[in-house]
Write a protein that holds these residues in place. Structure first.
Motif, PDB file in Angstrom:
ATOM      1  N   VAL A 191      50.812  33.346  -7.735  1.00  0.00           N
ATOM      2  CA  VAL A 191      50.120  32.323  -6.953  1.00  0.00           C
ATOM      3  C   VAL A 191      51.088  31.191  -6.612  1.00  0.00           C
ATOM      4  O   VAL A 191      52.136  31.040  -7.233  1.00  0.00           O
ATOM      5  N   GLU A 192      50.715  30.392  -5.640  1.00  0.00           N
ATOM      6  CA  GLU A 192      51.545  29.262  -5.243  1.00  0.00           C
ATOM      7  C   GLU A 192      51.459  28.129  -6.261  1.00  0.00           C
ATOM      8  O   GLU A 192      50.498  28.028  -7.020  1.00  0.00           O
ATOM      9  N   GLY A 193      52.486  27.277  -6.235  1.00  0.00           N
ATOM     10  CA  GLY A 193      52.494  26.095  -7.082  1.00  0.00           C
ATOM     11  C   GLY A 193      53.038  26.345  -8.469  1.00  0.00           C
ATOM     12  O   GLY A 193      53.712  27.346  -8.723  1.00  0.00           O
ATOM     13  N   PHE A 194      52.713  25.435  -9.378  1.00  0.00           N
ATOM     14  CA  PHE A 194      53.182  25.565 -10.761  1.00  0.00           C
ATOM     15  C   PHE A 194      52.175  24.896 -11.677  1.00  0.00           C
ATOM     16  O   PHE A 194      51.233  24.243 -11.229  1.00  0.00           O
ATOM     17  N   GLY A 195      52.358  25.076 -12.983  1.00  0.00           N
ATOM     18  CA  GLY A 195      51.456  24.480 -13.954  1.00  0.00           C
ATOM     19  C   GLY A 195      50.619  25.488 -14.706  1.00  0.00           C
ATOM     20  O   GLY A 195      50.050  25.186 -15.752  1.00  0.00           O
ATOM     21  N   ARG A 196      50.560  26.716 -14.190  1.00  0.00           N
ATOM     22  CA  ARG A 196      49.813  27.781 -14.853  1.00  0.00           C
ATOM     23  C   ARG A 196      50.724  28.906 -15.331  1.00  0.00           C
ATOM     24  O   ARG A 196      50.541  29.453 -16.400  1.00  0.00           O
ATOM     25  N   GLY A 197      51.710  29.257 -14.520  1.00  0.00           N
ATOM     26  CA  GLY A 197      52.583  30.383 -14.837  1.00  0.00           C
ATOM     27  C   GLY A 197      53.782  29.990 -15.667  1.00  0.00           C
ATOM     28  O   GLY A 197      54.307  28.876 -15.549  1.00  0.00           O
ATOM     29  N   SER A 198      54.238  30.935 -16.486  1.00  0.00           N
ATOM     30  CA  SER A 198      55.425  30.689 -17.313  1.00  0.00           C
ATOM     31  C   SER A 198      56.714  30.821 -16.504  1.00  0.00           C
ATOM     32  O   SER A 198      57.698  30.132 -16.767  1.00  0.00           O
ATOM     33  N   PHE A 199      56.691  31.729 -15.516  1.00  0.00           N
ATOM     34  CA  PHE A 199      57.887  31.970 -14.701  1.00  0.00           C
ATOM     35  C   PHE A 199      57.652  31.396 -13.309  1.00  0.00           C
ATOM     36  O   PHE A 199      56.680  31.730 -12.638  1.00  0.00           O
ATOM     37  N   VAL A 200      58.548  30.504 -12.904  1.00  0.00           N
ATOM     38  CA  VAL A 200      58.409  29.799 -11.641  1.00  0.00           C
ATOM     39  C   VAL A 200      59.624  30.098 -10.760  1.00  0.00           C
ATOM     40  O   VAL A 200      60.766  30.153 -11.248  1.00  0.00           O
ATOM     41  N   VAL A 201      59.373  30.288  -9.471  1.00  0.00           N
ATOM     42  CA  VAL A 201      60.451  30.516  -8.510  1.00  0.00           C
ATOM     43  C   VAL A 201      60.347  29.469  -7.409  1.00  0.00           C
ATOM     44  O   VAL A 201      59.297  29.313  -6.779  1.00  0.00           O
ATOM     45  N   ILE A 202      61.450  28.747  -7.198  1.00  0.00           N
ATOM     46  CA  ILE A 202      61.506  27.690  -6.184  1.00  0.00           C
ATOM     47  C   ILE A 202      62.488  28.097  -5.088  1.00  0.00           C
ATOM     48  O   ILE A 202      63.582  28.591  -5.367  1.00  0.00           O
ATOM     49  N   LYS A 203      62.089  27.870  -3.843  1.00  0.00           N
ATOM     50  CA  LYS A 203      62.961  28.108  -2.700  1.00  0.00           C
ATOM     51  C   LYS A 203      63.278  26.778  -2.041  1.00  0.00           C
ATOM     52  O   LYS A 203      62.369  26.005  -1.693  1.00  0.00           O
ATOM     53  N   GLY A 204      64.566  26.472  -1.902  1.00  0.00           N
ATOM     54  CA  GLY A 204      65.002  25.230  -1.267  1.00  0.00           C
ATOM     55  C   GLY A 204      65.913  25.534  -0.094  1.00  0.00           C
ATOM     56  O   GLY A 204      66.816  26.376  -0.197  1.00  0.00           O
ATOM     57  N   ILE A 205      65.688  24.868   1.029  1.00  0.00           N
ATOM     58  CA  ILE A 205      66.463  25.093   2.237  1.00  0.00           C
ATOM     59  C   ILE A 205      67.628  24.110   2.322  1.00  0.00           C
ATOM     60  O   ILE A 205      67.476  22.909   2.051  1.00  0.00           O
ATOM     61  N   ARG A 206      68.787  24.630   2.741  1.00  0.00           N
ATOM     62  CA  ARG A 206      69.959  23.771   2.953  1.00  0.00           C
ATOM     63  C   ARG A 206      69.875  23.169   4.352  1.00  0.00           C
ATOM     64  O   ARG A 206      70.025  23.883   5.347  1.00  0.00           O
ATOM     65  N   LYS A 207      69.604  21.903   4.409  1.00  0.00           N
ATOM     66  CA  LYS A 207      69.499  21.216   5.686  1.00  0.00           C
ATOM     67  C   LYS A 207      70.589  20.157   5.801  1.00  0.00           C
ATOM     68  O   LYS A 207      70.866  19.429   4.852  1.00  0.00           O
ATOM     69  N   THR A 208      71.208  20.072   6.989  1.00  0.00           N
ATOM     70  CA  THR A 208      72.141  18.981   7.244  1.00  0.00           C
ATOM     71  C   THR A 208      71.664  18.255   8.498  1.00  0.00           C
ATOM     72  O   THR A 208      71.094  18.851   9.402  1.00  0.00           O
ATOM     73  N   GLU A 209      71.919  16.964   8.524  1.00  0.00           N
ATOM     74  CA  GLU A 209      71.452  16.154   9.651  1.00  0.00           C
ATOM     75  C   GLU A 209      72.292  16.425  10.902  1.00  0.00           C
ATOM     76  O   GLU A 209      73.464  16.743  10.802  1.00  0.00           O
TER      77      GLU A 209
END
Length: 209
Positions: A191-209
């Motif tokens: 499921v989306e988000g965090f706070g319930r699951g033990s294993f969390v996966v985060i996706k972050g985008i590399r943005k430059t101005e």
């Protein structure tokens, strides 16, 4: 470097966890798979180990400080470079995505590691960070037992807000957060988000101005 020495001595024992918990392992793989391209993008895993995640996810390049673990990954067709997260042996803007799974608890400097990932990513490339949330049931168990663990004795566990903060200061824009291994749910629940699951996966985008 005690963290590396443990993996040199007990590499096979570390991998046995995945064999003993196939449902958990499959859930972790599927959660990550949902956030990476199915084909056509060049990825690199930092802390590739023996290739437990890179191989099923089709990642062909990795960095690994433990030569014993790296040798296992090379036998499976991964181009493994010796190195650490804080000093990646690649040129700027090389990869479409960088993955770090269960790696951040073993690095010496998490922000420097994320900034190195940022450096080797193409603009609009992204980082995938998979880890056990220290605030979760499993994370608390790991923290309580770490002194008696061959692998986690020198580890540093992080909460999701901490990792989000470190990614932000490193230049990443968060796009997705998924969680799995949720107590009381079947093992393949994602499921989306965090706070319930033990294993969390985060996706972050590399943005430059």
């Amino acid at each position: 470097m005690p963290k590396i020495e443990s993996f040199e001595k007990y590499s096979e024992e570390y991998d046995q966890w995945f064999d003993k918990h196939p449902d958990f392992y499959a859930s972790e793989i599927e959660t990550i798979r949902r956030l990476i391209p199915s084909a056509g993008a060049e990825g690199m895993e930092v802390g590739v180990g023996s290739g437990k995640f890179a191989v099923p996810l089709g990642i062909k390049v990795g960095v690994e400080p433990s030569e014993k673990m790296a040798s296992i990954a090379r036998l499976q067709g991964i181009d493994v470079h010796s190195g650490v997260a804080e000093n990646l042996p690649f040129s700027d803007s090389r990869f479409d995505f960088v993955m770090m799974v269960t790696t951040i608890c073993f690095v010496d400097d998490i922000v420097k590691s994320f900034r190195e990932a940022f450096r080797v990513l193409k603009n609009d490339g992204f980082i995938i960070v998979g880890f056990v949330d220290k605030e979760s049931e499993l994370g608390k168990q790991y923290s309580e037992k770490k002194e008696n663990s061959k692998f986690y004795k020198d580890a540093t566990f992080f909460s999701v807000p901490e990792v989000l903060s470190y990614l932000n200061v490193s230049g990443f824009v968060i796009s997705n957060v998924l969680q799995t291994l949720i107590p009381g749910e079947i093992s393949n629940t994602i499921v989306e988000g965090f706070g319930r699951g033990s294993f969390v996966v985060i996706k972050g985008i590399r943005k430059t101005e």
